[in-house]
Scaffold this motif. Structure first.
Motif, mmCIF file in Angstrom:
data_model
loop_
_atom_site.group_PDB
_atom_site.id
_atom_site.type_symbol
_atom_site.label_atom_id
_atom_site.label_comp_id
_atom_site.label_asym_id
_atom_site.label_seq_id
_atom_site.Cartn_x
_atom_site.Cartn_y
_atom_site.Cartn_z
ATOM 1 N N PHE A 184 56.725 -24.846 11.083
ATOM 2 C CA PHE A 184 57.194 -24.751 12.472
ATOM 3 C C PHE A 184 56.662 -25.926 13.299
ATOM 4 C CE2 PHE A 184 56.587 -22.920 16.814
ATOM 5 C CZ PHE A 184 57.908 -22.676 17.119
ATOM 6 N N GLU A 185 55.381 -26.223 13.164
ATOM 7 C CA GLU A 185 54.774 -27.323 13.920
ATOM 8 C C GLU A 185 55.366 -28.671 13.515
ATOM 9 O OE1 GLU A 185 50.612 -26.817 13.207
ATOM 10 O OE2 GLU A 185 50.373 -25.340 14.833
ATOM 11 N N ARG B 106 54.113 -13.417 13.774
ATOM 12 C CA ARG B 106 53.471 -13.196 15.068
ATOM 13 C C ARG B 106 53.599 -11.749 15.536
ATOM 14 N NH1 ARG B 106 52.531 -17.703 18.598
ATOM 15 N NH2 ARG B 106 52.766 -19.653 17.484
ATOM 16 N N GLU C 176 62.143 -20.591 21.130
ATOM 17 C CA GLU C 176 62.079 -21.945 20.584
ATOM 18 C C GLU C 176 62.806 -22.026 19.246
ATOM 19 O OE1 GLU C 176 58.799 -25.514 19.892
ATOM 20 O OE2 GLU C 176 58.127 -23.559 20.645
ATOM 21 N N LEU C 177 62.659 -21.001 18.427
ATOM 22 C CA LEU C 177 63.374 -20.963 17.146
ATOM 23 C C LEU C 177 64.888 -20.951 17.360
ATOM 24 C CD1 LEU C 177 61.350 -18.478 14.918
ATOM 25 C CD2 LEU C 177 61.878 -20.863 14.387
ATOM 26 N N VAL D 39 57.874 -17.933 10.998
ATOM 27 C CA VAL D 39 56.757 -17.980 11.940
ATOM 28 C C VAL D 39 56.867 -16.858 12.967
ATOM 29 C CG1 VAL D 39 57.708 -19.516 13.723
ATOM 30 C CG2 VAL D 39 55.272 -19.596 13.194
ATOM 31 N N ALA D 40 58.093 -16.449 13.309
ATOM 32 C CA ALA D 40 58.279 -15.385 14.303
ATOM 33 C C ALA D 40 57.829 -14.042 13.757
ATOM 34 C CB ALA D 40 59.738 -15.309 14.737
ATOM 35 N N VAL E 21 53.522 -21.547 9.938
ATOM 36 C CA VAL E 21 53.052 -22.257 11.131
ATOM 37 C C VAL E 21 53.104 -23.764 10.905
ATOM 38 C CG1 VAL E 21 51.018 -22.736 12.569
ATOM 39 C CG2 VAL E 21 51.640 -20.375 12.040
ATOM 40 N N ARG F 115 58.662 -29.036 15.207
ATOM 41 C CA ARG F 115 58.437 -29.419 16.610
ATOM 42 C C ARG F 115 58.168 -30.920 16.737
ATOM 43 N NH1 ARG F 115 53.953 -25.166 18.879
ATOM 44 N NH2 ARG F 115 55.308 -23.845 20.152
ATOM 45 N N THR G 295 58.107 -18.041 21.055
ATOM 46 C CA THR G 295 58.345 -18.621 19.729
ATOM 47 C C THR G 295 59.779 -18.364 19.289
ATOM 48 O OG1 THR G 295 56.027 -18.340 19.110
ATOM 49 C CG2 THR G 295 57.602 -18.618 17.315
ATOM 50 N N ASP H 228 54.151 -14.362 23.926
ATOM 51 C CA ASP H 228 53.975 -15.460 22.960
ATOM 52 C C ASP H 228 54.996 -15.368 21.829
ATOM 53 O OD1 ASP H 228 51.914 -16.617 24.331
ATOM 54 O OD2 ASP H 228 50.322 -15.783 23.077
ATOM 55 N N THR H 229 55.228 -14.141 21.329
ATOM 56 C CA THR H 229 56.210 -13.936 20.267
ATOM 57 C C THR H 229 57.602 -14.310 20.751
ATOM 58 O OG1 THR H 229 54.897 -12.171 19.280
ATOM 59 C CG2 THR H 229 57.233 -12.228 18.711
#
Length: 200
Positions: free
Chosen positions: A22-23, A67, A106-107, A63-64, A19, A26, A103, A99-100
């Motif tokens: 990943f953040e 989740r 976005e990945l 991160v995926a 996480v 971003r 993510t 939500d998964t």
């Protein structure tokens, strides 16, 4: 410490590091931070990071997977005689939440922007697919021909990937760019499984 508890603690540590990576991606872009920034944010040592990931790209992609709920827990809670198609639908609803999928979308965008990230994102997707397919096969047992599980799972996985990649116009909660033709994720799952039940 109990082995199960050890495993849970290890998974939680890995997820916290993932996480953080990943953040940071971003916020700064993949090349705007180093591993030291990840461990500082997550509150762990570089050695702990190295015990979980080979590089920051692997951490970002992971991160995926973090989740996703444990598929085995979902499947064991279902009736033993539940048709496999319905069992798979239950897994999709519980495992691949909006939500998964957000993510994962976005990945995939990040992977297009940063090619060094792409093999790790593909690796996580493959790991998720194989884990779910193997467990589904164990639930199917001898009730179905051996070819049934991979064909069924392949069809559903292909549909989900088409939705993620934008080949199908599926809108996820939290996305602002909603086209008039887009369907919501729940309707997409219903339609996909209706086709599988009734024939394409």
């Amino acid at each position: 410490m109990d082995r199960g508890l050890r495993d849970l603690k290890r998974e939680a540590t890995g997820q916290t590091l993932a996480v953080a990576a990943f953040e940071l991606t971003r916020e700064r872009g993949l090349f705007g931070f180093v591993t030291a920034d990840v461990v500082d944010r997550a509150g762990y040592s570089r050695r702990t990071f190295a015990n979980h990931f080979s590089c920051k790209e692997e951490a970002v992609a992971s991160v995926a997977f973090g989740r996703v709920d444990d598929v085995s827990e979902i499947l064991t809670s279902l009736p033993a005689d539940l048709p496999l198609l319905d069992a798979l639908l239950a897994v999709m609803r519980e495992q691949f939440t909006e939500d998964t999928l957000l993510t994962m979308r976005e990945l995939m965008t990040m992977a297009r922007q940063y090619p060094t990230l792409e093999p790790y994102v593909l690796g996580v997707q493959q790991r998720m697919r194989h884990t779910a397919q193997e467990l589904l096969g164990s639930v199917a047992g001898e009730r179905y021909p051996s070819i049934y599980v991979p064909l069924l799972f392949g069809a559903v996985y292909g549909a989900v990937m088409a939705a993620l990649e934008g080949t199908l116009d599926v809108h996820l909660s939290g996305e602002s760019d909603l086209s008039s033709a887009a369907m919501d994720y729940s309707s997409f799952l219903d339609l996909t499984f209706d086709y599988l039940r009734n024939g394409l």
